[in-house]
Design an enzyme around this catalytic site. Structure first.
Site, PDB file in Angstrom:
ATOM      1  N   CYS A   1       0.862  -1.166   0.000  1.00 35.97           N
ATOM      2  CA  CYS A   1       0.000   0.000   0.000  1.00 35.97           C
ATOM      3  C   CYS A   1       0.903   1.222   0.000  1.00 35.97           C
ATOM      4  O   CYS A   1       2.106   1.120   0.215  1.00 35.97           O
ATOM      5  CB  CYS A   1      -0.848  -0.003   1.255  1.00 35.97           C
TER       6      CYS A   1
ATOM      7  N   ARG B   1       1.189   1.922  -6.000  1.00 36.03           N
ATOM      8  CA  ARG B   1       1.479   0.868  -5.018  1.00 36.03           C
ATOM      9  C   ARG B   1       0.254   0.040  -4.675  1.00 36.03           C
ATOM     10  O   ARG B   1       0.354  -0.961  -3.959  1.00 36.03           O
ATOM     11  CB  ARG B   1       2.022   1.499  -3.736  1.00 36.03           C
TER      12      ARG B   1
ATOM     13  N   TRP C   1      -3.638  -1.944  -1.358  1.00 37.73           N
ATOM     14  CA  TRP C   1      -3.599  -3.202  -2.121  1.00 37.73           C
ATOM     15  C   TRP C   1      -3.848  -4.264  -1.061  1.00 37.73           C
ATOM     16  O   TRP C   1      -2.997  -4.505  -0.208  1.00 37.73           O
ATOM     17  CB  TRP C   1      -2.228  -3.400  -2.773  1.00 37.73           C
TER      18      TRP C   1
ATOM     19  N   ASN D   1       1.345  -0.010   5.931  1.00 35.59           N
ATOM     20  CA  ASN D   1       1.742  -0.816   4.778  1.00 35.59           C
ATOM     21  C   ASN D   1       2.537  -1.988   5.321  1.00 35.59           C
ATOM     22  O   ASN D   1       3.504  -1.778   6.053  1.00 35.59           O
ATOM     23  CB  ASN D   1       2.618   0.025   3.832  1.00 35.59           C
ATOM     24  N   GLY D   2       2.109  -3.193   5.004  1.00 38.27           N
ATOM     25  CA  GLY D   2       2.831  -4.372   5.490  1.00 38.27           C
ATOM     26  C   GLY D   2       1.848  -5.410   6.000  1.00 38.27           C
ATOM     27  O   GLY D   2       0.664  -5.390   5.639  1.00 38.27           O
TER      28      GLY D   2
ATOM     29  N   GLU E   1       8.679 -12.530 -21.057  1.00 37.98           N
ATOM     30  CA  GLU E   1       8.322 -11.146 -20.733  1.00 37.98           C
ATOM     31  C   GLU E   1       7.108 -10.700 -21.553  1.00 37.98           C
ATOM     32  O   GLU E   1       6.208 -10.026 -21.035  1.00 37.98           O
ATOM     33  CB  GLU E   1       9.534 -10.234 -20.967  1.00 37.98           C
TER      34      GLU E   1
ATOM     35  N   LYS F   1       3.510  -9.351 -20.127  1.00 36.32           N
ATOM     36  CA  LYS F   1       2.881  -8.080 -20.519  1.00 36.32           C
ATOM     37  C   LYS F   1       1.428  -8.323 -20.907  1.00 36.32           C
ATOM     38  O   LYS F   1       0.536  -7.600 -20.492  1.00 36.32           O
ATOM     39  CB  LYS F   1       3.594  -7.437 -21.719  1.00 36.32           C
TER      40      LYS F   1
ATOM     41  N   GLU G   1      -0.835  -9.439 -17.773  1.00 35.20           N
ATOM     42  CA  GLU G   1      -1.114  -8.500 -16.685  1.00 35.20           C
ATOM     43  C   GLU G   1      -1.950  -7.313 -17.122  1.00 35.20           C
ATOM     44  O   GLU G   1      -2.635  -6.717 -16.301  1.00 35.20           O
ATOM     45  CB  GLU G   1       0.161  -8.068 -15.950  1.00 35.20           C
TER      46      GLU G   1
ATOM     47  N   HIS H   1       7.576 -31.539 -25.355  1.00 36.25           N
ATOM     48  CA  HIS H   1       7.643 -32.338 -24.125  1.00 36.25           C
ATOM     49  C   HIS H   1       6.339 -32.234 -23.332  1.00 36.25           C
ATOM     50  O   HIS H   1       6.308 -32.569 -22.150  1.00 36.25           O
ATOM     51  CB  HIS H   1       8.845 -31.901 -23.287  1.00 36.25           C
TER      52      HIS H   1
ATOM     53  N   LYS I   1       2.447  -1.718  -8.186  1.00 35.62           N
ATOM     54  CA  LYS I   1       3.756  -1.587  -8.819  1.00 35.62           C
ATOM     55  C   LYS I   1       4.886  -2.099  -7.918  1.00 35.62           C
ATOM     56  O   LYS I   1       5.763  -2.818  -8.357  1.00 35.62           O
ATOM     57  CB  LYS I   1       4.023  -0.134  -9.205  1.00 35.62           C
TER      58      LYS I   1
HETATM   59  O1  M6R Z   1      10.241  -3.079  -8.800  1.00 32.21           O
HETATM   60  P1  M6R Z   1      10.671  -4.433  -9.266  1.00 32.21           P
HETATM   61  O2  M6R Z   1      11.383  -4.392 -10.558  1.00 32.21           O
HETATM   62  O3  M6R Z   1      11.435  -5.191  -8.229  1.00 32.21           O
HETATM   63  O4  M6R Z   1       9.321  -5.224  -9.507  1.00 32.21           O
HETATM   64  C1  M6R Z   1       9.339  -6.582  -9.837  1.00 32.21           C
HETATM   65  C2  M6R Z   1       7.991  -7.027 -10.329  1.00 32.21           C
HETATM   66  O5  M6R Z   1       7.039  -6.881  -9.335  1.00 32.21           O
HETATM   67  C3  M6R Z   1       7.544  -6.240 -11.582  1.00 32.21           C
HETATM   68  O6  M6R Z   1       8.477  -6.357 -12.605  1.00 32.21           O
HETATM   69  C4  M6R Z   1       6.190  -6.768 -12.077  1.00 32.21           C
HETATM   70  O7  M6R Z   1       6.329  -8.059 -12.585  1.00 32.21           O
HETATM   71  C5  M6R Z   1       5.589  -5.815 -13.102  1.00 32.21           C
HETATM   72  N1  M6R Z   1       4.168  -5.767 -12.930  1.00 32.21           N
HETATM   73  C6  M6R Z   1       5.864  -6.218 -14.501  1.00 32.21           C
HETATM   74  O8  M6R Z   1       5.229  -5.438 -15.455  1.00 32.21           O
END
Ligand code: M6R
Length: 586
Positions: free
Chosen positions: A2, A27, A73, A99-100, A465, A469, A472, A488, A581
């Site tokens: 959060c 966040r 969050w 937060n936590g 990757e 994308k 998400e 496999h 994020k």
């Molecule tokens: O801030 P960070 O790079 O450590 O974050 C890692 C992941 O949480 C971050 O890359 C996440 O997978 C993103 N949503 C990807 O778009």
């Protein structure tokens, strides 16, 4: 995960807290709220993004010079108004944002219930104001806070505001918390961008610190010992400038990749050199990261192997603990994290440090916890990444890894030259014509339930990757495989019309095209990404072959594709559901 913010000073707190909440929203954004203290404490909170809740409740109607805010969050308790923060004590004299995770909250809750306390939310946080209220019945307010904090197990950044205390109290354990020092005013927040528009003088709090702000001054104690943390002035080199002419941060940040990589060309070579020396010297190098940053690490494995002929290990940060017994004082851990605040990544480097290993970090956030706990840091300087989806941070991480790999073999200048070539080509990859073509493809994919992606060598992390994308941001199920792995098992999933994206490079062309043919034979329709078209492709995204850099080039059309899919499916590309994020909880 959060975002929390507190303000105390001469100004009306609600407007400052509201603007900070917008900056913290990345966040977490399932609900939010603000509490302001005047004679009493008033709280406004609800489910929804900051803008929605503000439109509904008008946060600016709150009056008072001290306040706290929260954007959530959820971890404990569903997304409801009751579970939104701030949370109040039973006597309404104490408001807390957190937060936590408070791991022992059930135990504490039972204890308080026996004392007659009622709980109105399902959160772990609600025990905190009530514990303080409980202790404050027989102790001074400050003693009550200290006793309550002493009872908490878990990770937390907590802000406490009370009618019994003139100012704010903040505590930190394993969750980020920074103090902003203004003129006769103070800001305490999860991170600097929350208040960067008001002050760039910051004090980083350490685990176990309790910060007391009162009478226009502040003091910090840790285990009852007064701390003298320095006030650091942070640079305002690359400030966030809003969305500009773009509809979403997502697309703005995709376009900013050119500038992000340009900035790397001027990075101080000596820091890359130091890092390269450490890698050469280390007896065992481990790369750790989460999510997108973990795919940057995987790319690094191929790069260090092929360019520098150095074997590097990789582990996603949340699993690293299982392998820490391999670490010695001669080991090196390279952590990659856009935010520098990802709890799993921090946990991994802390176990490395316990073993005496050196830690190098690659991060985009100056002053983040990761930078402060690393022996060396390479700052990405990609500019603030606001969109929850990582784009420009990822490609700049890849570019930094290239610079390190080349430096290891004494060819730094060549790295700079190939990055210059890349920059020229990035204009084409982000051009109007590319975006229009990707739009057409997105239209063909938008109603699909599954998308499969394959690549070999460097293109395997690219496929992973790209799948992330798509998932998400558009919520289409996308799954990536190393081309050789398909037969496999996973090829069983392919049926008539299954869309498959195939990443091709000169190095992998013959083998990955064979895989594409195998897919086609089972009814798949194929989108090829690479230098040369092929009869097996139903659609083709032409991306020039740039040795070592294909991973940067090929991911850009995929970022555009994910963005278009989100738009066509009516999803919010900047704030996808269930995500935040910075993942600051384990
Ligand atoms: O801030 P960070 O790079 O450590 O974050 C890692 C992941 O949480 C971050 O890359 C996440 O997978 C993103 N949503 C990807 O778009």
């Amino acid at each position: 995960m959060c975002g929390i913010i507190g303000y105390t000073g001469d100004k009306q707190s609600a407007s400052i807290i509201l603007s900070s909440l917008y900056n913290l929203e990345y966040r977490g954004y399932d609900s939010c709220g603000i509490a302001v203290k005047d004679l009493d404490i008033s709280v406004l909170k609800d489910v929804g993004k900051v803008d929605e809740v503000n439109t509904k409740l008008n946060f600016l109607s709150l009056e008072g010079h001290t306040g706290v805010g929260h954007t959530r969050w959820c971890t404990h308790g569903k997304v409801t108004k009751e579970n939104a923060h701030p949370l109040l004590s039973n006597n309404h004299k104490i408001a807390v944002v957190h937060n936590g995770i408070i791991e022992n909250y059930l135990l504490l809750k039972k204890r308080l219930q026996k004392e007659g306390f009622t709980f109105y939310s399902e959160t772990d946080t609600e025990v905190i104001p009530n514990l303080i209220e409980y202790y404050a019945r027989s102790k001074s307010f400050i003693d009550a806070v200290q006793l309550a904090v002493g009872d908490l197990c878990g990770q937390y950044a907590i802000l406490i505001m009370s009618t019994q205390y003139d100012g704010l109290i903040a505590c930190r354990k394993e969750s980020p918390l920074v103090l902003g020092v203004g003129h006769n005013e103070y800001y305490v927040a999860s991170d600097i961008p929350a208040f960067a528009q008001y002050t760039n003088n910051v004090v980083y709090l350490n685990d176990g610190d309790i910060l007391y702000i009162t009478n226009k001054s502040y003091s910090i104690y840790n285990n009852n010992i007064k701390q003298q943390h320095p006030v650091t002035t942070i640079s305002r080199e690359i400030e966030e400038t809003g969305k500009g002419d773009f509809e979403h941060y997502f697309i703005k940040e995709v376009m900013e990749q050119i500038d992000a990589i340009k900035r790397l060309i001027f990075i101080d070579q000596s820091i890359i050199s130091e890092v390269a020396k450490e890698i050469i010297k280390a007896k065992g190098t481990y790369m750790v990261a989460c999510g997108t940053a973990s795919y940057a690490c995987m790319y690094g494995l191929y790069l260090f192997s092929k360019i520098a002929h150095i074997h590097v290990n990789f582990c996603i940060a949340s699993e690293f603990d299982n392998f820490k017994h391999f670490l010695t004082q001669d080991s090196l851990v390279i952590a990659i994290s856009q935010s520098g605040e990802t709890a799993d990544t921090l946990m991994a480097i802390r176990s490395a440090k316990e073993k005496g290993a050196k830690v190098i970090s690659i991060t985009n956030v100056e002053g983040s916890t990761l930078t402060r706990e690393s022996d060396y840091t390479i700052l990405q300087k990609a500019g603030q990444e606001i969109c929850v989806i990582s784009t420009k941070a990822y490609t700049s991480q890849l570019a930094i890894l290239i610079m390190i790999a080349y430096e290891i073999v004494g060819n730094y200048k060549e790295a700079v030259e190939i990055l210059k070539d890349l920059i020229k080509y990035l204009y084409y990859l982000t051009s109007e014509s590319m975006r229009e073509y990707i739009k057409l493809l997105a239209d063909k994919l938008k109603d699909k339930e599954h998308i499969y992606l394959i690549g070999r060598s460097f293109q395997y992390p690219t496929a992973l990757e790209a799948a992330l994308k798509i998932k998400e941001v558009s919520y289409i199920h996308a799954e990536a495989y190393a081309g050789g792995e398909l037969k496999h098992g996973s090829i069983a999933m392919i049926e008539d019309g299954s869309p498959c994206i195939v990443f091709v490079s000169n190095e992998t062309e013959s083998s990955i095209i064979s895989n594409a043919i195998e897919l086609k034979a089972r009814g798949a329709w194929i989108i090829g990404v690479g230098q040369r078209n092929n009869e097996v492709f139903d659609y083709f995204i032409k991306v020039r072959e740039l040795p070592w850099l294909n991973s940067i080039c090929q991911i850009i059309p995929m970022q555009l594709l994910a963005y278009q899919l989100a738009i066509l499916r009516g999803c919010d590309p900047d704030k996808p559901r269930n995500l935040a994020k910075s993942v600051t909880v384990l």
